[in-house]
Design a protein around this motif. Structure first.
Motif, PDB file in Angstrom:
ATOM      1  N   ARG A 212       0.762  -1.344   0.037  1.00  0.00           N
ATOM      2  CA  ARG A 212       0.043   0.187  -0.165  1.00  0.00           C
ATOM      3  C   ARG A 212       0.686   1.262  -0.005  1.00  0.00           C
ATOM      4  O   ARG A 212       0.326   2.603  -0.222  1.00  0.00           O
ATOM      5  N   ASP A 213       2.370   1.167   0.169  1.00  0.00           N
ATOM      6  CA  ASP A 213       3.245   2.255   0.236  1.00  0.00           C
ATOM      7  C   ASP A 213       3.820   2.650  -1.299  1.00  0.00           C
ATOM      8  O   ASP A 213       4.801   3.433  -1.023  1.00  0.00           O
ATOM      9  N   ARG A 214       3.137   2.063  -2.175  1.00  0.00           N
ATOM     10  CA  ARG A 214       3.870   2.474  -3.586  1.00  0.00           C
ATOM     11  C   ARG A 214       2.598   2.914  -4.362  1.00  0.00           C
ATOM     12  O   ARG A 214       1.603   2.380  -4.536  1.00  0.00           O
ATOM     13  N   PRO A 215       3.026   3.859  -5.394  1.00  0.00           N
ATOM     14  CA  PRO A 215       1.915   4.410  -6.255  1.00  0.00           C
ATOM     15  C   PRO A 215       1.646   3.513  -7.376  1.00  0.00           C
ATOM     16  O   PRO A 215       1.753   3.728  -8.766  1.00  0.00           O
ATOM     17  N   GLN A 216       1.293   2.251  -7.369  1.00  0.00           N
ATOM     18  CA  GLN A 216       0.995   1.287  -8.185  1.00  0.00           C
ATOM     19  C   GLN A 216      -0.114   0.194  -8.188  1.00  0.00           C
ATOM     20  O   GLN A 216      -0.568   0.246  -6.886  1.00  0.00           O
ATOM     21  N   VAL A 217      -0.981  -0.034  -9.133  1.00  0.00           N
ATOM     22  CA  VAL A 217      -1.887  -0.972  -8.923  1.00  0.00           C
ATOM     23  C   VAL A 217      -1.920  -1.919 -10.275  1.00  0.00           C
ATOM     24  O   VAL A 217      -0.774  -1.758 -11.083  1.00  0.00           O
ATOM     25  N   ALA A 218      -2.339  -3.254 -10.259  1.00  0.00           N
ATOM     26  CA  ALA A 218      -2.376  -4.058 -11.115  1.00  0.00           C
ATOM     27  C   ALA A 218      -3.811  -4.376 -11.719  1.00  0.00           C
ATOM     28  O   ALA A 218      -4.674  -4.628 -11.059  1.00  0.00           O
ATOM     29  N   LEU A 219      -3.905  -3.779 -12.975  1.00  0.00           N
ATOM     30  CA  LEU A 219      -5.294  -4.334 -13.472  1.00  0.00           C
ATOM     31  C   LEU A 219      -5.263  -5.917 -14.177  1.00  0.00           C
ATOM     32  O   LEU A 219      -4.188  -6.119 -15.340  1.00  0.00           O
ATOM     33  N   THR A 220      -5.960  -6.573 -13.811  1.00  0.00           N
ATOM     34  CA  THR A 220      -5.844  -7.996 -14.110  1.00  0.00           C
ATOM     35  C   THR A 220      -7.206  -8.512 -14.809  1.00  0.00           C
ATOM     36  O   THR A 220      -8.272  -8.132 -14.473  1.00  0.00           O
ATOM     37  N   PHE A 221      -6.838  -9.162 -16.072  1.00  0.00           N
ATOM     38  CA  PHE A 221      -7.939  -9.390 -16.826  1.00  0.00           C
ATOM     39  C   PHE A 221      -8.156 -10.944 -17.227  1.00  0.00           C
ATOM     40  O   PHE A 221      -7.246 -11.691 -17.206  1.00  0.00           O
ATOM     41  N   HIS A 222      -9.438 -11.219 -16.733  1.00  0.00           N
ATOM     42  CA  HIS A 222      -9.851 -12.618 -17.483  1.00  0.00           C
ATOM     43  C   HIS A 222      -9.501 -12.862 -18.840  1.00  0.00           C
ATOM     44  O   HIS A 222     -10.090 -12.240 -19.504  1.00  0.00           O
TER      45      HIS A 222
ATOM     46  N   LEU B 173     -10.949  -7.523 -13.782  1.00  0.00           N
ATOM     47  CA  LEU B 173     -11.660  -7.127 -15.170  1.00  0.00           C
ATOM     48  C   LEU B 173     -11.579  -8.106 -15.973  1.00  0.00           C
ATOM     49  O   LEU B 173     -11.031  -9.459 -15.794  1.00  0.00           O
ATOM     50  N   HIS B 174     -12.444  -7.931 -16.985  1.00  0.00           N
ATOM     51  CA  HIS B 174     -12.442  -9.084 -18.271  1.00  0.00           C
ATOM     52  C   HIS B 174     -12.204  -8.602 -19.712  1.00  0.00           C
ATOM     53  O   HIS B 174     -12.779  -7.689 -20.000  1.00  0.00           O
ATOM     54  N   LEU B 175     -11.465  -9.431 -20.571  1.00  0.00           N
ATOM     55  CA  LEU B 175     -11.394  -9.053 -21.868  1.00  0.00           C
ATOM     56  C   LEU B 175     -12.419  -9.102 -22.506  1.00  0.00           C
ATOM     57  O   LEU B 175     -12.615  -8.219 -23.672  1.00  0.00           O
ATOM     58  N   GLY B 176     -13.398 -10.070 -22.603  1.00  0.00           N
ATOM     59  CA  GLY B 176     -14.440 -10.258 -23.423  1.00  0.00           C
ATOM     60  C   GLY B 176     -15.662  -9.326 -23.449  1.00  0.00           C
ATOM     61  O   GLY B 176     -16.843  -9.775 -23.858  1.00  0.00           O
ATOM     62  N   HIS B 177     -15.568  -8.356 -22.825  1.00  0.00           N
ATOM     63  CA  HIS B 177     -16.832  -7.322 -22.783  1.00  0.00           C
ATOM     64  C   HIS B 177     -16.634  -6.014 -23.473  1.00  0.00           C
ATOM     65  O   HIS B 177     -15.772  -5.165 -23.131  1.00  0.00           O
ATOM     66  N   PRO B 178     -17.437  -5.506 -24.243  1.00  0.00           N
ATOM     67  CA  PRO B 178     -17.203  -4.225 -25.023  1.00  0.00           C
ATOM     68  C   PRO B 178     -17.309  -3.163 -23.906  1.00  0.00           C
ATOM     69  O   PRO B 178     -16.417  -2.266 -24.040  1.00  0.00           O
ATOM     70  N   GLY B 179     -18.024  -3.133 -22.719  1.00  0.00           N
ATOM     71  CA  GLY B 179     -18.184  -2.005 -22.028  1.00  0.00           C
ATOM     72  C   GLY B 179     -16.825  -1.949 -21.266  1.00  0.00           C
ATOM     73  O   GLY B 179     -16.201  -0.787 -20.882  1.00  0.00           O
ATOM     74  N   THR B 180     -15.804  -2.893 -20.717  1.00  0.00           N
ATOM     75  CA  THR B 180     -14.723  -2.938 -20.331  1.00  0.00           C
ATOM     76  C   THR B 180     -13.592  -2.216 -21.426  1.00  0.00           C
ATOM     77  O   THR B 180     -12.635  -1.378 -20.853  1.00  0.00           O
TER      78      THR B 180
END
Length: 282
Positions: A92-102, A248-255
């Motif tokens: 929590r002390d670094r300015p990073q996040v991970a976006l993970t996709f199905h 998150l998910h790859l197979g969705h237009p809204g994403t």
């Protein structure tokens, strides 16, 4: 340092040696479902049906699947050596996040997501479903060539926590074998299917195949329910924090439509989207 909010680790599972892993994969049959049946009944990571229909098959030949494969150690880039059996978030002390996709769904949507990330200098983590890679084998190298992490999200994306030991092992080992054939590696991470958290049995079986850590998440975008791009953006940006691992998910237009605004919002918060491997690096 450990990340995850779960119970304390009682000992990190060790990566099996090549011979024992090969024997484990070789003596258990890999469960197969027909491509159409499998992709037609794929579930979201929380168990809800997905709405995106698969594209027509694009491959011209199936990859060779020998009876016994020796997986490489986990990783496109090697994960840290010591982590808990399951990780929900990073430091929590670094300015990073991970976006993970199905990793499933129409290739054009996957390409849109990867291209959007690359234009913004972001790096993603794709947890691929094995039946999707069988249908679109070129996507494995496409993910890696963009500098993203590629991992294992089981062979058929069934309810792995409801399976017996043999069936659950086959789901993990089947996708690992395919990743090994397509890329030379079993992938950086394993995420169990149709659940946020792995059972102790699934943790044990994934370690047997070669994954030291199961990958969970602390922020569910709910994008697989197709609420619309604005809702996906709001869900992510309202709750994201340093260290978040976002589902998150790859197979969705809204994403695909939401991702550029999500990345803009992260930049405004001075948060950088990185791979899970980078997020959890010491």
């Amino acid at each position: 340092m450990k990340y995850g909010d779960g119970p304390p680790e009682t000992g990190s599972p060790s990566t099996p040696d090549d011979a024992s892993t090969a024997a484990a994969i070789g003596r258990r049959p890999v469960l197969r479902l027909g491509a159409a049946a499998t992709l037609g009944t794929v579930l979201g990571c929380s168990g809800e049906p997905e709405g995106a229909a698969p594209e027509p098959a694009a491959r011209t030949s199936a990859p060779t699947r020998p009876g016994t494969v020796t997986p490489s150690p986990p990783g496109n880039a090697a994960p840290p050596a010591r982590l808990p059996a399951e990780v929900r978030h990073g430091p929590r002390d670094r300015p990073q996040v991970a976006l993970t996709f199905h990793g499933a769904g129409p290739v054009r949507l996957a390409e849109d997501v990867l291209a959007s990330a690359e234009r913004s200098g972001a790096r993603l983590t794709v947890l691929a479903v094995g039946s999707w890679l069988e249908r679109y084998p070129g996507m494995a190298r496409r993910v890696l060539s963009g500098g993203h992490d590629l991992g294992n999200h089981t062979q058929n994306h069934l309810d792995i926590c409801g399976m017996d030991e043999e069936a659950a092992h086959a789901e993990i080992a089947g996708c690992a074998t395919l990743l090994r054939e397509l890329t030379g590696s079993i992938g950086s991470w394993f995420r169990p299917s149709a659940t946020q958290q792995a059972t102790p049995l699934v943790q044990k079986l994934s370690a047997r195949v070669g994954y030291r850590t199961c990958l969970s998440y602390d922020l569910d975008s709910r994008d697989h329910t197709d609420p619309g791009p604005a809702a996906v953006v709001a869900t992510v940006l309202d709750s994201v924090r340093p260290g978040s691992i976002v589902s998150l998910h790859l197979g969705h237009p809204g994403t695909a439509m939401a991702l550029p605004e999500i990345l803009d919002g992260l930049r405004r918060r001075r948060l950088r989207a990185v791979t899970v491997t980078e997020l959890l690096a010491r």
